[in-house]
Design an enzyme around this catalytic site. Sequence first.
Site, PDB file in Angstrom:
ATOM      1  CE1 TYR A  85      -3.872   2.444   0.789  1.00 17.50           C
ATOM      2  CE2 TYR A  85      -2.638   3.063   2.695  1.00 17.50           C
ATOM      3  CZ  TYR A  85      -3.832   3.259   1.771  1.00 17.50           C
ATOM      4  OH  TYR A  85      -4.523   4.188   2.024  1.00 17.50           O
ATOM      5  CG  ASN A 140     -11.918  -4.454  13.496  1.00 19.06           C
ATOM      6  OD1 ASN A 140     -12.852  -4.814  12.376  1.00 19.06           O
ATOM      7  ND2 ASN A 140     -11.052  -5.119  13.738  1.00 19.06           N
ATOM      8  CG  ASP A 179       0.539  -1.111  13.587  1.00 18.93           C
ATOM      9  OD1 ASP A 179       0.244   0.087  13.737  1.00 18.93           O
ATOM     10  OD2 ASP A 179      -0.635  -1.832  14.035  1.00 18.93           O
ATOM     11  N   PRO A 180       2.480   1.637  12.361  1.00 18.92           N
ATOM     12  CG  PRO A 180       2.082   3.620  10.900  1.00 18.92           C
ATOM     13  CD  PRO A 180       1.981   1.884  11.253  1.00 18.92           C
ATOM     14  NE  ARG A 210      -0.518   7.217  10.345  1.00 17.29           N
ATOM     15  CZ  ARG A 210      -1.058   5.935   9.808  1.00 17.29           C
ATOM     16  NH1 ARG A 210      -2.348   5.686   9.987  1.00 17.29           N
ATOM     17  NH2 ARG A 210      -0.252   4.920   9.211  1.00 17.29           N
TER      18      ARG A 210
HETATM   19  P1  NAD Z   1     -12.953   2.309   0.702  1.00 17.09           P
HETATM   20  O1  NAD Z   1     -12.460   0.966   0.562  1.00 17.09           O
HETATM   21  O2  NAD Z   1     -14.160   2.307   1.258  1.00 17.09           O
HETATM   22  O3  NAD Z   1     -13.038   2.962  -0.895  1.00 17.09           O
HETATM   23  C1  NAD Z   1     -11.990   2.277  -1.847  1.00 17.09           C
HETATM   24  C2  NAD Z   1     -12.954   2.021  -3.092  1.00 17.09           C
HETATM   25  O4  NAD Z   1     -12.015   1.924  -4.177  1.00 17.09           O
HETATM   26  C3  NAD Z   1     -13.973   0.982  -2.945  1.00 17.09           C
HETATM   27  O5  NAD Z   1     -15.126   1.350  -3.195  1.00 17.09           O
HETATM   28  C4  NAD Z   1     -13.210  -0.030  -3.980  1.00 17.09           C
HETATM   29  O6  NAD Z   1     -14.188  -1.223  -4.205  1.00 17.09           O
HETATM   30  C5  NAD Z   1     -12.518   0.998  -4.842  1.00 17.09           C
HETATM   31  N1  NAD Z   1     -11.549   0.350  -5.609  1.00 17.09           N
HETATM   32  C6  NAD Z   1     -10.391  -0.248  -5.215  1.00 17.09           C
HETATM   33  N2  NAD Z   1      -9.725  -0.701  -6.394  1.00 17.09           N
HETATM   34  C7  NAD Z   1     -10.556  -0.532  -7.539  1.00 17.09           C
HETATM   35  C8  NAD Z   1     -10.049  -0.484  -8.708  1.00 17.09           C
HETATM   36  N3  NAD Z   1      -9.040  -1.230  -9.215  1.00 17.09           N
HETATM   37  N4  NAD Z   1     -11.099  -0.146  -9.540  1.00 17.09           N
HETATM   38  C9  NAD Z   1     -12.250   0.521  -9.185  1.00 17.09           C
HETATM   39  N5  NAD Z   1     -12.535   0.731  -8.031  1.00 17.09           N
HETATM   40  C10 NAD Z   1     -11.686   0.228  -6.962  1.00 17.09           C
HETATM   41  O7  NAD Z   1     -11.726   3.159   1.462  1.00 17.09           O
HETATM   42  P2  NAD Z   1     -11.768   4.716   1.758  1.00 17.09           P
HETATM   43  O8  NAD Z   1     -11.302   4.870   3.178  1.00 17.09           O
HETATM   44  O9  NAD Z   1     -13.085   5.450   1.124  1.00 17.09           O
HETATM   45  O10 NAD Z   1     -10.666   4.967   0.671  1.00 17.09           O
HETATM   46  C11 NAD Z   1     -10.628   5.938  -0.531  1.00 17.09           C
HETATM   47  C12 NAD Z   1      -9.350   6.486  -0.832  1.00 17.09           C
HETATM   48  O11 NAD Z   1      -8.645   7.333   0.423  1.00 17.09           O
HETATM   49  C13 NAD Z   1      -8.442   5.329  -0.922  1.00 17.09           C
HETATM   50  O12 NAD Z   1      -7.446   5.664  -2.095  1.00 17.09           O
HETATM   51  C14 NAD Z   1      -7.464   5.340   0.370  1.00 17.09           C
HETATM   52  O13 NAD Z   1      -6.044   4.829  -0.143  1.00 17.09           O
HETATM   53  C15 NAD Z   1      -7.403   6.866   0.598  1.00 17.09           C
HETATM   54  N6  NAD Z   1      -7.215   7.055   2.301  1.00 17.09           N
HETATM   55  C16 NAD Z   1      -8.116   6.628   2.994  1.00 17.09           C
HETATM   56  C17 NAD Z   1      -8.088   6.989   4.323  1.00 17.09           C
HETATM   57  C18 NAD Z   1      -9.126   7.018   5.429  1.00 17.09           C
HETATM   58  O14 NAD Z   1      -8.637   6.791   6.521  1.00 17.09           O
HETATM   59  N7  NAD Z   1     -10.329   6.718   5.067  1.00 17.09           N
HETATM   60  C19 NAD Z   1      -6.587   7.581   4.842  1.00 17.09           C
HETATM   61  C20 NAD Z   1      -5.651   7.448   3.866  1.00 17.09           C
HETATM   62  C21 NAD Z   1      -5.913   7.389   2.608  1.00 17.09           C
HETATM   63  N1  UDP Z   2      -6.027  -2.086  15.372  1.00 15.51           N
HETATM   64  C1  UDP Z   2      -6.462  -2.579  16.768  1.00 15.51           C
HETATM   65  N2  UDP Z   2      -7.756  -3.273  16.866  1.00 15.51           N
HETATM   66  C2  UDP Z   2      -8.302  -3.720  15.662  1.00 15.51           C
HETATM   67  C3  UDP Z   2      -7.694  -2.985  14.707  1.00 15.51           C
HETATM   68  C4  UDP Z   2      -6.742  -2.426  14.621  1.00 15.51           C
HETATM   69  O1  UDP Z   2      -5.824  -2.369  17.853  1.00 15.51           O
HETATM   70  O2  UDP Z   2      -9.234  -4.249  15.835  1.00 15.51           O
HETATM   71  C5  UDP Z   2      -4.845  -1.053  15.685  1.00 15.51           C
HETATM   72  C6  UDP Z   2      -3.963  -1.476  14.561  1.00 15.51           C
HETATM   73  O3  UDP Z   2      -2.773  -2.244  14.796  1.00 15.51           O
HETATM   74  C7  UDP Z   2      -3.238   0.055  14.296  1.00 15.51           C
HETATM   75  C8  UDP Z   2      -4.382   0.857  14.570  1.00 15.51           C
HETATM   76  O4  UDP Z   2      -5.236   0.180  15.390  1.00 15.51           O
HETATM   77  O5  UDP Z   2      -2.117   0.236  15.233  1.00 15.51           O
HETATM   78  C9  UDP Z   2      -5.099   1.589  13.549  1.00 15.51           C
HETATM   79  O6  UDP Z   2      -5.365   0.547  12.511  1.00 15.51           O
HETATM   80  P1  UDP Z   2      -6.086   0.663  11.195  1.00 15.51           P
HETATM   81  O7  UDP Z   2      -6.243  -0.799  10.691  1.00 15.51           O
HETATM   82  O8  UDP Z   2      -7.495   1.414  11.664  1.00 15.51           O
HETATM   83  O9  UDP Z   2      -5.279   1.661  10.126  1.00 15.51           O
HETATM   84  P2  UDP Z   2      -3.885   2.120  10.283  1.00 15.51           P
HETATM   85  O10 UDP Z   2      -3.903   3.425  10.693  1.00 15.51           O
HETATM   86  O11 UDP Z   2      -2.822   1.072  10.912  1.00 15.51           O
HETATM   87  O12 UDP Z   2      -3.540   1.896   8.559  1.00 15.51           O
END
Ligand code: NAD
Ligand code: UDP
Length: 336
Positions: free
Chosen positions: A165, A210, A294-295, A298
């Site tokens: 990722y 979760n 795992d950071p 953050r």
């Molecule tokens: P999410 O899994 O709910 O949404 C991602 C969407 O992308 C899904 O609907 C999935 O089906 C679609 N997708 C994945 N691969 C695809 C492909 N090859 N073609 C078409 N569709 C595809 O997750 P989210 O939290 O909504 O994340 C959206 C974006 O934001 C991602 O790029 C993610 O890396 C980024 N992001 C989210 C967070 C967060 O905390 N929510 C943090 C950092 C970055």
């Molecule tokens: N984590 C946890 N219990 C859970 C799921 C995640 O303690 O049931 C911890 C995970 O190890 C990480 C933090 O929660 O340290 C945040 O995890 P998340 O999967 O939300 O996303 P991340 O920030 O690691 O991408």
Amino acid sequence: MWYTSTPDFSDVFNLKRGVKLRVLITGGAGFLGSHLCDRFLKEGYEVVALDNFITGSIDNIAHLAGNPKFKFIRHDVSNYIFVDGPIDAVLHFASPASPPGYLKYPIQTLKVGALGTHNALGVAKAKGARFLLASTSEIYGDPLVHPQTEDYNGNVDPIGPRGVYDEAKRFAEALTMAYHNEHGVKTRIVRIFNTYGPRMSLDDGRVVPNFIAQALHGEPLTVYGEGTQTRSFCFYSDLIEGLYRLLNSDYHMPVNIGNPYTEMTMLELAELVNRISGSKGGIVIKKEMRIAGDPQVRQPDITRAREVLGWEPKIKFEEGLQETFAFFQKKVHANS
Ligand code: NAD
Ligand code: UDP
């Protein structure tokens, strides 16, 4: 905290064709993508959403069925993207986003970060559209600088489990910057820190859904590792406002968007979720579930977002958690 002085966004972008604009959102059926669809439709834009449902759900966009300004195309954006008609902005959000999601789909994650980003940038270039990349705080890896500023280059293990990722997003940033420099595409890069809210999937695997799902079932909340690692949580509506401002801005360098005021350990988060939900399930420590890389800490430094976008998060964590909890409660009732 409340928004500081807001720049004027009644902008060149809106007035470009003298008509309302048409945006393309990849990952439009996901958590954030679907909220983006709503925001742009609310502002009067036409929206074309692409998604292959690998982690998203039709439920997130079901309410848009029949809206003449909304078009959905089921498509894997790692393959060539064809969209008819004008497109004024491409928002590239497609990618598995939760650690269990990208551990389950490592190659699809690398492909959508690399090939998917290339295809989405290709659409932006061909259509003369702006481009916004959804990057992530994960590009900082397990950070040695705290809080994280945009000029920190990160601490990522390319071959660790999270590397699929992290490196996909780092490549996506490099490609986006290359399209800016080489082709003059008007690109924007947002580094999103942990964002939560309604429409996350119950089995998403990220910590907030979760814990809430476990609390709703009266089960112990699973704290991974020692539970001393921290995260900072931003409510989705604050994030969407930041994204909207960034797209409308003239700024092409990366911008952190997240909520620095909510940093806490996972143990503290578990206690908070149990308190808010009234769950008596307690907490269980699952040391073995914490994956490599795992950071440990953050927290976003949002100085740049404040200065460039006049943006600040405004939703208090407990308020956002209550709203998210209510959403999941309805979902669990509907499923039972
Ligand atoms: P999410 O899994 O709910 O949404 C991602 C969407 O992308 C899904 O609907 C999935 O089906 C679609 N997708 C994945 N691969 C695809 C492909 N090859 N073609 C078409 N569709 C595809 O997750 P989210 O939290 O909504 O994340 C959206 C974006 O934001 C991602 O790029 C993610 O890396 C980024 N992001 C989210 C967070 C967060 O905390 N929510 C943090 C950092 C970055
Ligand atoms: N984590 C946890 N219990 C859970 C799921 C995640 O303690 O049931 C911890 C995970 O190890 C990480 C933090 O929660 O340290 C945040 O995890 P998340 O999967 O939300 O996303 P991340 O920030 O690691 O991408």
